[in-house]
Enzyme design. Structure first.
Site, PDB file in Angstrom:
ATOM      1  CE1 TYR A  34      -4.372   0.602  -0.380  1.00  0.00           C
ATOM      2  CE2 TYR A  34      -3.748   2.579   0.820  1.00  0.00           C
ATOM      3  CZ  TYR A  34      -4.639   1.891   0.036  1.00  0.00           C
ATOM      4  OH  TYR A  34      -5.809   2.499  -0.361  1.00  0.00           O
ATOM      5  CG  LEU A  35       4.240   0.443  -2.273  1.00  0.00           C
ATOM      6  CD1 LEU A  35       4.971   0.153  -3.572  1.00  0.00           C
ATOM      7  CD2 LEU A  35       5.132   0.160  -1.071  1.00  0.00           C
TER       8      LEU A  35
ATOM      9  CG  HIS B 198       6.296   2.707   1.310  1.00  0.00           C
ATOM     10  ND1 HIS B 198       4.929   2.820   1.384  1.00  0.00           N
ATOM     11  CD2 HIS B 198       6.674   1.975   2.385  1.00  0.00           C
ATOM     12  CE1 HIS B 198       4.479   2.166   2.444  1.00  0.00           C
ATOM     13  NE2 HIS B 198       5.518   1.655   3.087  1.00  0.00           N
TER      14      HIS B 198
ATOM     15  N   GLY C 297      12.484   4.075   7.078  1.00  0.00           N
ATOM     16  CA  GLY C 297      12.055   5.451   7.331  1.00  0.00           C
ATOM     17  C   GLY C 297      12.180   5.807   8.810  1.00  0.00           C
TER      18      GLY C 297
ATOM     19  CG  ASP D   4       7.673   2.873  11.336  1.00  0.00           C
ATOM     20  OD1 ASP D   4       6.754   3.053  12.151  1.00  0.00           O
ATOM     21  OD2 ASP D   4       7.479   2.768  10.115  1.00  0.00           O
TER      22      ASP D   4
ATOM     23  CB  VAL E  14       7.838  11.569   3.431  1.00  0.00           C
ATOM     24  CG1 VAL E  14       7.126  12.398   2.374  1.00  0.00           C
ATOM     25  CG2 VAL E  14       9.183  11.074   2.907  1.00  0.00           C
TER      26      VAL E  14
ATOM     27  NE  ARG F 186      -1.410   0.299  11.560  1.00  0.00           N
ATOM     28  CZ  ARG F 186      -0.234  -0.327  11.712  1.00  0.00           C
ATOM     29  NH1 ARG F 186       0.887   0.361  11.715  1.00  0.00           N
ATOM     30  NH2 ARG F 186      -0.178  -1.637  11.836  1.00  0.00           N
TER      31      ARG F 186
HETATM   32  O1  PAF Z   1       7.830  -0.761   8.498  1.00  0.00           O
HETATM   33  C1  PAF Z   1       7.250  -1.712   7.935  1.00  0.00           C
HETATM   34  O2  PAF Z   1       6.538  -1.550   6.937  1.00  0.00           O
HETATM   35  C2  PAF Z   1       7.415  -3.122   8.487  1.00  0.00           C
HETATM   36  O3  PAF Z   1       7.518  -3.098   9.874  1.00  0.00           O
HETATM   37  C3  PAF Z   1       8.581  -3.902   7.854  1.00  0.00           C
HETATM   38  C4  PAF Z   1       9.910  -3.247   8.141  1.00  0.00           C
HETATM   39  C5  PAF Z   1       8.385  -4.001   6.354  1.00  0.00           C
HETATM   40  C6  PAF Z   1       8.630  -5.313   8.432  1.00  0.00           C
HETATM   41  O4  PAF Z   1       7.449  -6.003   8.201  1.00  0.00           O
END
Ligand code: PAF
Length: 280
Positions: free
Chosen positions: A32-33, A37, A147, A150, A176, A187
Site C-alpha cells: 500500500y505504497l 516508501h 524510514g 518508525d 516524509v 494507516r
Molecule cells: O515498516 C514496515 O513496513 C514493516 O515493519 C517492515 C519493516 C516491512 C517489516 O514487516
C-alpha cells in the site's frame, strides 16, 4: 520489473547480479505504497545497481487485536508505482515461504524494544526483527532503507545488523510529511476527513516542544506537558508521550545534547506514531 514470489528464485537471481558486480539496495515494506516508501526507493535507486522492494504483510508483528486483517492491500497499484520508480524486483512472498512449517528462527529485538512502542505492542518488534532478518538472509542486500517515522524499528534493525555482523549498510531516511505536517503512513487512510485534520496536531505538538527546548527548556516532564496539552485538544487517546535518548530509546529526564520526542496516539481506532529528533 520482475515480481518474484519464491525466495530461492530471488536469491539465485540476485547472486547472478552480485557476480556482475552490482550493488543491491533493499526496501522492505508491507505494501500500500505511499510517498514515504517512494522516497526510500528513490534513495535506493540512486545508490545501487539493483533495487529490490518486498511487500509482505507480516502476520507475526501484529497483536491479536490489531489491524492485520484490515491492513490495506493493493498489489496492482503497488506494482504500477514500483515500475514507475524503476524498481528491478518486487519480492511478494507467501506467508508459508517466509515461515515454513516448524519455523524457529525468531529474533530477540534486544534492549531497544523495552521502551516506547515495545511495552504497548507486545511481540511487535520480535515480529519485525524476525521478518527483516529472514528477508535479509534471502536478499543479502548491500544497503537497506528504513524510514525515520518508525525510528525505534530502524534502531532495532540497526542493532540486529551489528549483533549478527551482517554486511549491510543501514540507511535511515527522513520522515516524509504532508504539507500540513502529518507524517505519511499507510494507516492514515483509516482516518476520516475530520480525524485527518485533527491529526495535524501531532506534528504541531512536537514542533512546539522543540521550540521550547530551543528556548532553553530542558526538563522532560515540562516538555511532555507541552505536547500533552496540545494533543489532548485534538486526539482521542494519548498512548504515550516520551522524551528519550536517541541511541537507546530509554527515557531521559533532562534534554542535554539531543533527544527524540516520540508520540503515539489514537484518532478513533487508528493508532498513529510520530517523532522529532531535537539537537540543542
Ligand atoms: O515498516 C514496515 O513496513 C514493516 O515493519 C517492515 C519493516 C516491512 C517489516 O514487516
Amino acid at each position: 520489473m520482475l515480481t518474484i514470489k519464491n525466495p530461492r528464485e530471488l536469491t539465485s537471481i540476485l547472486n547472478r547480479d552480485r557476480d556482475q558486480g552490482k550493488r543491491i539496495g533493499f526496501v522492505p515494506t508491507m505494501g500500500y505504497l505511499h510517498e514515504g516508501h517512494l522516497s526510500l526507493i528513490r534513495s535506493a535507486r540512486k545508490e545501487n545497481g539493483i533495487v529490490v522492494v518486498s511487500i509482505f504483510v507480516n502476520p507475526i508483528q501484529f497483536g491479536p487485536y490489531e489491524d492485520f486483517k484490515r491492513y490495506p492491500r493493493n498489489l496492482k497499484m503497488d506494482q504500477r508505482l514500483l515500475k514507475q520508480a524503476r524498481v528491478d524486483y518486487l519480492f511478494a512472498p507467501s506467508t508459508n515461504s517466509i515461515y515454513p512449517k516448524g519455523f524457529r528462527g525468531f529474533i530477540d529485538p534486544g534492549p531497544l524494544a523495552r521502551y516506547l512502542c515495545g511495552p504497548k505492542r507486545p511481540g511487535h518488534f520480535r515480529g519485525v526483527a524476525t521478518v527483516v532478518n529472514r528477508l535479509f538472509r534471502i536478499i543479502q542486500p548491500d544497503r537497506a532503507y528504513f524510514g525515520a517515522k518508525d525510528y525505534q524499528q530502524a534502531k532495532i534493525i540497526e542493532d540486529m545488523i551489528r549483533k549478527f555482523r551482517l554486511p549491510i549498510q543501514m540507511k535511515i531516511c527522513p520522515i516524509v510529511r504532508e504539507k500540513n505536517g502529518l507524517a505519511i503512513s499507510s494507516r492514515n487512510q483509516y482516518l476520516s476527513k475530520k480525524e485527518r485534520i485533527r491529526a495535524r496536531s501531532i506534528y504541531r505538538s512536537l514542533t512546539e516542544a522543540r521550540k521550547q527546548i530551543r528556548l532553553g527548556e530542558q526538563r522532560a516532564e515540562r516538555i511532555k506537558k507541552i505536547i500533552r496539552q496540545i494533543l489532548l485538544n485534538y486526539v482521542d487517546k494519548v498512548d504515550y508521550i516520551e522524551i528519550v535518548n536517541p541511541k537507546t530509546c530509554a527515557p531521559i529526564e533532562q534534554v542535554k545534547s539531543s533527544a527524540l520526542l516520540a508520540v503515539a496516539c489514537y484518532l478513533g481506532s487508528t493508532r498513529l506514531i510520530d517523532n522529532l529528533l531535537v539537537k540543542r
